[in-house]
Scaffold this active site. Structure first.
Site, PDB file in Angstrom:
ATOM      1  N   GLY A  20     -77.756 -38.231 -93.330  1.00  0.00           N
ATOM      2  CA  GLY A  20     -78.546 -37.904 -92.157  1.00  0.00           C
ATOM      3  C   GLY A  20     -77.688 -37.675 -90.945  1.00  0.00           C
ATOM      4  N   THR A  21     -77.194 -36.484 -90.802  1.00  0.00           N
ATOM      5  CA  THR A  21     -76.322 -36.209 -89.675  1.00  0.00           C
ATOM      6  C   THR A  21     -76.080 -34.713 -89.586  1.00  0.00           C
ATOM      7  OG1 THR A  21     -74.198 -36.755 -88.689  1.00  0.00           O
ATOM      8  CG2 THR A  21     -74.213 -36.364 -91.026  1.00  0.00           C
ATOM      9  N   THR A  22     -75.490 -34.305 -88.483  1.00  0.00           N
ATOM     10  CA  THR A  22     -74.938 -32.955 -88.405  1.00  0.00           C
ATOM     11  C   THR A  22     -73.530 -33.068 -87.861  1.00  0.00           C
ATOM     12  OG1 THR A  22     -77.113 -32.150 -87.768  1.00  0.00           O
ATOM     13  CG2 THR A  22     -75.265 -30.660 -87.459  1.00  0.00           C
TER      14      THR A  22
END
Lengths: 199, 390
Positions: free
Chosen positions: B80-82
């Protein structure tokens, strides 16, 4: 899905691999080379699980080069193929089996060209033509239909051009008595004018 | 034991391991808390399976763990990240959001996902937070050791290979690390600039121009502020003290690296074993959205402002569409002189600015439309139908 193909001719072996390095749905690279040069006349094409491919192929590559350094002469393609198979089989029933599918292509001075098909269960077979991946289901029947043992390199390259699935481009290499030659990278556009080879 | 069965105490294999000092059958009955093999100097680096690899009789550890099937990794994009990193003619940009999520909860809205390793290398991390912190520290330690032993800094590709090799024994376990190493290789001399020019020439030849003016607009409003690197000065003083032989170069704070051309580099390393070098790398659940923006706007010949604006835009769009990315954006720019950090920026402000811009555009379009209708009324015969057609 990854794709490898190899075709043996009378005095050469032609191999091609797709260029995609994917991570689930994202194509992270589209110029990724899946061929590993084991020696001047031997190529190892390797697909399978993400880290295993590079780890295993580089391990084999370094060991083949070490053999040459120690003994002064290179391993033959048959010997290299059997060495690879032995390593794959040894790891198969360990806690870290390598999930890789391989094609090993080489040219031997004495025996001529050779193409070896190996799968992740370390089954080894010397074959006139072989393929890995979902594309194999489609191309093997075409190869059965059109392959002639005496085909020239040119007609086999045209045969190769038919096999483009949803993959954007391929790296193609030819091995003959003079070593490994890069053919041009085939993009999809080149294949629109292909028909079945004439003879 | 009856109570133990009823309570389910010590039931899962994760909690327990059999005693090694008791014979087989008894060992399974009496279980001790999880212990690593203490003999190895690197005992914390290796999973318990490693015992049998060191030519010892297979211990009870190995037999227990062989029955555990490898953890089925979820769909990769569940990190869950960018985070993203790309190279261009003037260095490397590394950008990431700051949201740390745990299923549906935001654990931390201000986490830091980009960590500097040394003066010319930062790493973007995604995956499990704890694993990333640990492996960053391990990588930092190993690179520092390499630098001390060989008096040269390890190249980015070398660092990626090192990390990949260190992570390989953990393949199939729950370790989840996807790191993007962004940095600059090599000496800061004329040679560096030369090689950059060469790369630039080649790239310009195959490049297409793309429209980045809309994106540049964003950064002008944001107000670009680059903090100077205090840490970098400290590191350079440190290396000066320890490596006097290297200090005869004119450049104070750059060590040369082994082999290969110098220049910007981006390398992706994953705990699966995947290792990729490239020009644009983005990782995480927001990466498809970031890729879309980056592919559209990236050119080798971008200026620093354009590149920073592109990275901001990419992270902003990804945080807009992806639930697991958000809050702020961190941005680092690495050049031959080292890394520089941009102030952390809250994307909420950016979102409201965008809305204002949209509102303005709608108003303008509305005005234009009315003006057009007005003109047509004047030109037309005043027929009621002509008004509706306008």
């Amino acid at each position: 899905m990854e794709y490898l193909i190899g075709i043996q001719g009378p005095d050469f072996v032609l191999v091609a691999a797709d260029n995609v390095a994917a991570s689930s749905i994202i194509q992270m690279k589209h110029d990724y080379d899946k061929m590993f040069k084991l020696s001047e006349k031997i190529l190892l094409l390797c697909v399978g699980e993400a880290g295993d491919t590079v780890q295993f192929a580089e391990y084999i590559q370094k060991n083949v080069q070490l053999y040459k350094m120690r003994n002064g002469y290179e391993l033959s393609p048959a010997a290299a193929a059997n060495f690879t198979r032995k390593n794959l089989a040894d790891y198969l029933r360990s806690r870290t089996p390598y999930h890789v599918n391989l094609l090993l292509a080489g040219y031997d001075e004495a025996d001529g060209p050779g193409l070896y098909y190996m799968d992740y269960l370390s089954a080894l077979a010397k074959a006139p033509f072989a393929a890995h991946g979902y594309g194999a289901f489609l191309t093997l029947s075409i190869l059965d239909r059109y392959y002639r043992p005496g085909d020239s390199a040119l007609s086999l390259i045209r045969l190769n051009k038919r096999f483009i699935l949803n993959l954007p481009s391929f790296t193609v290499r030819l091995i003959d008595k003079d070593g490994i030659h890069d053919m041009e990278k085939l993009p999809v556009a080149d294949c629109s004018d292909c028909r079945a080879p004439g003879g | 034991m009856a109570l133990q069965d009823v309570c389910g105490f010590l039931e899962t294999l994760d909690d327990i391991s059999p005693c090694t000092y008791l014979p087989n059958e008894m060992g399974y009955m009496w279980r001790t808390p999880f212990e690593f093999d203490r003999d190895s100097a690197f005992h914390f680096l290796f999973p318990p399976q490693q015992c049998s690899r060191k030519n010892r009789a297979p211990t009870l550890f190995s037999s227990t763990f062989s029955s555990l099937s490898p953890h089925q990794q979820p769909f990769q994009l569940s990190h869950g990240t960018t985070t993203l990193g790309f190279i261009f003619q003037d260095g490397v940009i590394a950008a990431a959001d700051t949201r740390a999520s745990c299923k549906g909860l935001i654990c931390c809205p201000i986490s830091q996902k980009i960590m500097p390793i040394h003066s010319h290398l930062v790493v973007n991390t995604s995956g499990s937070g704890a694993d990333c912190m640990l492996w960053e520290r391990i990588l930092t330690r190993e690179m520092r050791l390499y630098q001390l032993r060989h008096r040269k800094r390890l190249s980015i590709n070398g660092a990626a290979k090192l990390l990949s090799t260190m992570l390989h024994p953990f393949k199939g376990t729950n370790v989840c690390v996807a790191a993007t190493l962004c940095g600059w290789d090599g000496e800061e001399t004329q040679d560096t600039l030369q090689s950059c020019m060469e790369i630039a020439d080649v790239k310009e030849a195959v490049e297409q121009d793309s429209n980045v003016s809309a994106i540049s607009d964003v950064s002008a409003q944001g107000g670009v502020k680059m903090a100077s690197i205090n840490e970098q000065d400290e590191i350079s003083k440190d290396t000066q003290a320890l490596n006097p032989t290297v200090s005869n170069q004119n450049t104070k704070n750059v060590l040369s690296t082994f082999g290969g051309r110098s220049g910007p580099r981006v390398c992706y390393v994953c705990s699966d074993g995947l290792q990729l070098k490239g020009e644009i790398i983005s990782v995480g659940s927001g990466s498809p959205y970031a890729y879309a923006v980056l592919d559209d706007g990236w050119r080798w010949g971008m200026t620093v402002d354009e590149a920073v604006a592109l990275a901001r835009e990419a992270v902003f769009r990804a945080t807009h569409w992806d639930a697991y990315s958000g809050n702020n954006v961190d941005l680092f720019h690495i050049t031959a002189h080292g890394w520089r950090r941009r102030d952390r920026e809250d994307l909420k402000e950016e979102y409201y600015r965008e809305r204002e811009r949209e509102k303005k555009k709608i108003k303008e379009r509305e005005k234009e439309r009315q003006k057009r209708e007005g003109d047509e009324l004047v030109e037309g015969e005043g027929d009621i139908y002509s008004v509706h057609c306008g």
